[in-house]
Write an enzyme that holds these catalytic residues in place. Structure first.
Site, PDB file in Angstrom:
ATOM      1  N   CYS A 264       0.823  -1.206   0.000  1.00 16.78           N
ATOM      2  CA  CYS A 264       0.000   0.000   0.000  1.00 16.78           C
ATOM      3  C   CYS A 264       0.868   1.270   0.000  1.00 16.78           C
ATOM      4  O   CYS A 264       1.498   1.578  -0.996  1.00 16.78           O
ATOM      5  CB  CYS A 264      -0.975  -0.046   1.171  1.00 16.78           C
ATOM      6  SG  CYS A 264      -2.434   0.991   0.921  1.00 16.78           S
ATOM      7  N   HIS A 354      -3.722  -5.129   0.117  1.00 18.68           N
ATOM      8  CA  HIS A 354      -3.513  -5.646   1.475  1.00 18.68           C
ATOM      9  C   HIS A 354      -3.553  -7.172   1.496  1.00 18.68           C
ATOM     10  O   HIS A 354      -4.619  -7.776   1.611  1.00 18.68           O
ATOM     11  CB  HIS A 354      -4.583  -5.098   2.417  1.00 18.68           C
ATOM     12  CG  HIS A 354      -4.407  -3.665   2.766  1.00 18.68           C
ATOM     13  ND1 HIS A 354      -3.898  -3.237   3.965  1.00 18.68           N
ATOM     14  CD2 HIS A 354      -4.636  -2.544   2.043  1.00 18.68           C
ATOM     15  CE1 HIS A 354      -3.838  -1.915   3.984  1.00 18.68           C
ATOM     16  NE2 HIS A 354      -4.285  -1.476   2.817  1.00 18.68           N
ATOM     17  N   GLU A 356      -2.727  -9.156   3.823  1.00 18.45           N
ATOM     18  CA  GLU A 356      -2.963  -9.772   5.131  1.00 18.45           C
ATOM     19  C   GLU A 356      -4.411 -10.232   5.297  1.00 18.45           C
ATOM     20  O   GLU A 356      -4.727 -10.949   6.241  1.00 18.45           O
ATOM     21  CB  GLU A 356      -2.567  -8.802   6.257  1.00 18.45           C
ATOM     22  CG  GLU A 356      -3.597  -7.762   6.627  1.00 18.45           C
ATOM     23  CD  GLU A 356      -3.805  -6.696   5.572  1.00 18.45           C
ATOM     24  OE1 GLU A 356      -4.921  -6.140   5.485  1.00 18.45           O
ATOM     25  OE2 GLU A 356      -2.851  -6.411   4.816  1.00 18.45           O
TER      26      GLU A 356
END
Length: 380
Positions: A264, A354, A356
């Site tokens: 990001c 992202h 995660e």
């Protein structure tokens, strides 16, 4: 922001955009006033992770899903220690949360943390307006903060803009902390916190990485004091054009050829470190359903996004940089925005989204494994 909580359920509320468009509804969360950049999120779930993502600092989030708050709020899913959004806009809030993990309602959590919101507005019309006109400054006013429309509009137009905002240090940790490896420790990573989400070091810890999370103000010397096998640059809020310090630190890492991974804001920092520019998107990418193609494999991933700026790098050629050849590794299939970069002559890569997966799909989890592979190769 000024807030009170009495009468939140019935207080009238007004949302005022900087171009003069006005939406009227009811207070949701705390009563008072707040300002920020109006953006919309297309996720149908994961509102708790959205609210606590530090990348949303100074933004008022409009939820495109019409019914929000169904699963309440629990104590396991926050991505940081607090809610970061400046304001919250929903169409139809849940009257009663229903989930076995719920500890309280979303409305109660917003009140407790002083987050001013509005409900009962046409979020579809508001989202269409932002798509056509672009993200812009906004104010939400409820209770005694409601005044003449012209007065409220003038106050919104006096609020700071997101372009040119330097915000990472406002959301990052002030002190270094360590997330230990789960199981056998295999590597040490220095993670520069520009607004990191809690799940990110956890994903690395699952892979045997001990993560030292450093403040945004960390120097190159601070990074190498932990003797890292790899260096990570996190997500975060603000305009990457202001992040000169982070760019300088990353250039120091690139000069030492240490395995590097950024996500990001970290992708934008890598872009700048390589000599590319950045620019503000019209309305950005926010949500957990954005299609991205990994150009190195041809695979299409559904990914979680939260960014209003992007890297200006050529899609159709390999670029020569001060740190070797670089290319765009990932692109958004909706609009061809650069979604990833990689160096071809040393171990460094980044993505704009992202991996995660908090909240969001797990399609991009392999990127943490790719980081591990780079560290393994460097050690060998």
């Amino acid at each position: 922001m000024t807030t009170s909580t009495r009468g939140a359920a019935k207080a009238p509320a007004v949302l005022v955009l900087e171009d003069g468009r006005i939406f009227r509804g009811r207070a949701y969360g705390a009563v008072g006033e707040t300002f920020g950049e109006a953006v919309f999120s297309t996720g149908m779930t994961g509102y708790q992770e959205t609210l606590t993502d530090p990348s949303y600092h100074r933004q008022v989030v409009v939820m495109t899903a019409p019914h929000v708050g169904n699963t309440g709020v629990n104590d396991e899913d926050p991505e940081s220690s607090r809610i970061w959004v400046s304001g919250y806009v929903v169409r139809d809030p849940a009257r009663v949360p229903s989930n076995w993990r719920s500890r309280r309602s979303l409305d109660e959590e917003l009140v407790a943390q002083g987050v001013v919101g509005i409900c009962g507005v046409d979020t579809r019309a508001l989202t269409r307006h932002l798509r056509e006109r672009g993200a812009m400054r906004v104010g939400i006013f409820s209770g005694e903060a409601v005044a003449d429309d012209a007065v409220l509009l003038a106050r919104v137009q006096e609020a700071p803009q997101m372009k040119g905002a330097d915000l990472s240090a406002e959301v990052a940790t002030k002190e270094t902390y360590v997330v230990p490896a789960i199981g056998e420790k295999k590597f040490t990573v220095a993670a520069v916190d520009l607004g990191i989400k809690g799940m990110t070091p956890h994903r690395m810890a699952e892979r045997g990485i001990e993560v030292h999370v450093l403040p945004a103000t960390a120097t190159v010397e601070d990074v190498y004091a932990v003797r890292p096998d790899g260096v990570f640059f996190s997500n975060g809020p603000g305009d990457p054009a202001t992040a000169d310090h982070a760019v300088s630190v990353m250039q120091g890492v690139l000069a030492r050829r240490t395995p590097l991974f950024g996500i990001c804001f970290g992708n934008q920092i890598l872009g700048r470190a390589l000599g590319f520019g950045t620019y503000k998107l019209k309305y950005g990418h926010r949500g957990i359903n954005q299609p991205v193609q990994d150009r190195t494999t041809g695979k299409v991933e559904i990914t979680a996004h939260n960014h209003g700026f992007a890297v200006d790098a050529p899609l159709d050629k390999v670029s020569d940089t001060a740190y070797g050849r670089a290319e765009v590794s990932h692109v958004c299939l909706n609009d061809n925005v650069v979604e990833g970069l990689q160096l071809l002559d040393q171990p460094a890569f980044s993505v704009q989204y992202h991996p995660e997966a908090a909240a969001g799909p797990h399609d991009a989890a392999y990127l943490f494994d790719r980081f591990v592979t780079l560290m393994e190769a460097e050690r060998a």
